[in-house]
Design an enzyme around this catalytic site. Structure first.
Site, short mmCIF file in Angstrom:
data_model
loop_
_atom_site.label_atom_id
_atom_site.label_comp_id
_atom_site.label_asym_id
_atom_site.label_seq_id
_atom_site.Cartn_x
_atom_site.Cartn_y
_atom_site.Cartn_z
N ASN A 19 0.80 -1.22 0.00
CA ASN A 19 0.00 0.00 0.00
C ASN A 19 0.84 1.28 0.00
O ASN A 19 0.33 2.36 -0.26
CB ASN A 19 -0.96 0.03 1.20
CG ASN A 19 -0.25 -0.20 2.51
OD1 ASN A 19 0.17 -1.31 2.81
ND2 ASN A 19 -0.07 0.87 3.30
N GLY A 21 5.33 2.92 0.00
CA GLY A 21 6.77 2.70 -0.01
C GLY A 21 7.27 1.77 -1.09
O GLY A 21 6.81 1.79 -2.24
N ASP A 67 -2.88 -9.80 6.30
CA ASP A 67 -2.03 -9.54 7.45
C ASP A 67 -1.15 -10.77 7.63
O ASP A 67 -1.64 -11.84 7.99
CB ASP A 67 -2.90 -9.31 8.70
CG ASP A 67 -2.07 -9.00 9.95
OD1 ASP A 67 -0.83 -9.14 9.90
OD2 ASP A 67 -2.67 -8.62 10.98
N VAL A 68 0.14 -10.61 7.38
CA VAL A 68 1.04 -11.77 7.39
C VAL A 68 1.24 -12.34 8.80
O VAL A 68 1.81 -13.41 8.96
CB VAL A 68 2.42 -11.45 6.76
CG1 VAL A 68 2.26 -11.02 5.31
CG2 VAL A 68 3.17 -10.39 7.57
N ASN A 94 7.32 -8.28 0.84
CA ASN A 94 7.81 -6.95 1.18
C ASN A 94 7.36 -6.49 2.57
O ASN A 94 8.03 -5.68 3.20
CB ASN A 94 7.34 -5.95 0.13
CG ASN A 94 7.52 -4.52 0.59
OD1 ASN A 94 8.63 -3.98 0.60
ND2 ASN A 94 6.43 -3.87 1.01
N TYR A 206 15.83 -5.79 14.10
CA TYR A 206 15.64 -5.78 12.65
C TYR A 206 16.71 -6.62 11.96
O TYR A 206 16.43 -7.41 11.06
CB TYR A 206 15.68 -4.34 12.15
CG TYR A 206 15.39 -4.17 10.68
CD1 TYR A 206 14.09 -4.20 10.20
CD2 TYR A 206 16.43 -3.95 9.77
CE1 TYR A 206 13.82 -4.03 8.84
CE2 TYR A 206 16.17 -3.79 8.42
CZ TYR A 206 14.87 -3.82 7.97
OH TYR A 206 14.60 -3.67 6.62
N LYS A 210 16.13 -10.02 9.65
CA LYS A 210 16.55 -10.11 8.25
C LYS A 210 17.63 -11.17 8.04
O LYS A 210 17.70 -11.80 6.98
CB LYS A 210 17.04 -8.74 7.76
CG LYS A 210 15.92 -7.69 7.67
CD LYS A 210 14.76 -8.14 6.79
CE LYS A 210 13.75 -7.02 6.54
NZ LYS A 210 12.64 -7.44 5.66
N VAL A 243 16.25 3.54 2.27
CA VAL A 243 15.26 4.14 1.37
C VAL A 243 14.46 5.25 2.05
O VAL A 243 14.14 5.18 3.24
CB VAL A 243 14.29 3.05 0.85
CG1 VAL A 243 13.40 3.61 -0.26
CG2 VAL A 243 15.07 1.85 0.34
#
Length: 287
Positions: A19, A21, A67-68, A94, A206, A210, A243
């Site tokens: 939705n 970015g 919703d993951v 993503n 984070y 990742k 980003v």
């Protein structure tokens, strides 16, 4: 590498967290290449508005709530895409979160970060693989990740050399090992002992999430490697860079358009068996 047009409007690409970015930009660029894109968003109304922007631009975009973190939501989405489209050809994971900005390194939301970035990605991969349609070019999974999750980064890495080697070696890498690693970190967060645990020192929660995504990408690539021709699935991950989006507090130095480029490139790679790799700016990078 020259892109060979193996896709068409019949090619279905699912993009999570699309939705805004990077996700929105990946959806826009894939739709711009002529694919049918399913834009998913945790918030239904926000997703509909984002899809409307692309639809008004003449792109073939559909939208669905996802919703993951919610098994029911994933299950509902799975049934919907199976019924409406008969499956998918491309999955771009993503959806992700990060609660630290600048020099912050709070682990207050570590559980949510790991759940969303790693377990959410893993749940989507497991749910979508059975729906990935056979094709000569092979189906594609692209995981948006980060260099912060590099196993052997010079500065930001796990200090335990034995654990690093176990995670690095495909013979010892397993889902159980990845899960145990993130669980150990989360337990130390709960016990308030994580600072002395030898974890990465920058955006620790984070980075761990990742690192897990990167390791899981390699593991799934190995598991999928023996699929017969015509049923191949190629899975890779990439770092979009720092980003300029809401996730970085708009402090990044890369536009969402540029950040999406490698993800779109990986999703549309011609019929070559690139899988289980990590990329940045269209170049392979060591894990």
């Amino acid at each position: 590498m020259q892109l060979v047009w193996w896709w068409s409007q019949e090619t279905i690409a699912v993009v999570t967290g699309a939705n805004r970015g990077i996700g929105f930009e990946i959806a826009r660029q894939l739709a711009g290449h002529g694919l049918t894109v399913i834009l998913t968003s945790r918030d239904t109304s926000v997703g509909i508005e984002a899809a409307k922007v692309l639809q008004e631009g003449g792109f073939n975009v559909d939208v669905h709530q996802l919703d993951v973190l919610d098994r029911e939501s994933i299950s509902e989405f799975t049934e919907w895409i199976k019924e409406k489209y008969g499956g998918l050809d491309i999955l771009v994971n993503n959806a992700g979160v990060n609660y630290n900005l600048g020099s912050d390194n709070s682990v207050q939301f570590a559980q949510q970060v790991v759940d969303t970035n790693y377990y959410g990605t893993k749940s989507m991969i497991k749910a979508m693989i059975p729906l990935m349609r056979p094709s000569a070019a092979g189906a594609r999974i692209v995981n948006v990740s980060s260099r912060l999750g590099k196993l052997n980064g010079r500065r930001n890495r796990i200090q335990d050399a034995t654990l690093r080697e176990e995670l690095n070696n495909l013979d010892t890498l397993s889902e159980e090992l990845i899960d145990r690693t993130v669980s150990t970190f989360l337990q130390q967060v709960e016990d308030d002992t994580w600072l002395s645990g030898g974890w990465p020192q920058t955006f620790t929660d984070y980075s761990i999430s990742k690192l897990a995504v990167n390791a899981y990408t390699r593991l799934v690539a190995k598991e999928l490697s023996d699929r017969p021709e015509g049923e191949k699935i190629y899975i890779n991950c990439y770092c979009p860079g720092w980003v300029k989006t809401a996730m970085t507090g708009w402090a990044g130095n890369i536009s969402a358009e540029d950040a999406a480029d490698t993800g779109v490139w990986l999703a549309l790679l011609p019929d070559v068996a690139i899988t289980g790799k990590f990329f940045a700016e269209r170049r392979e990078v060591n894990f």
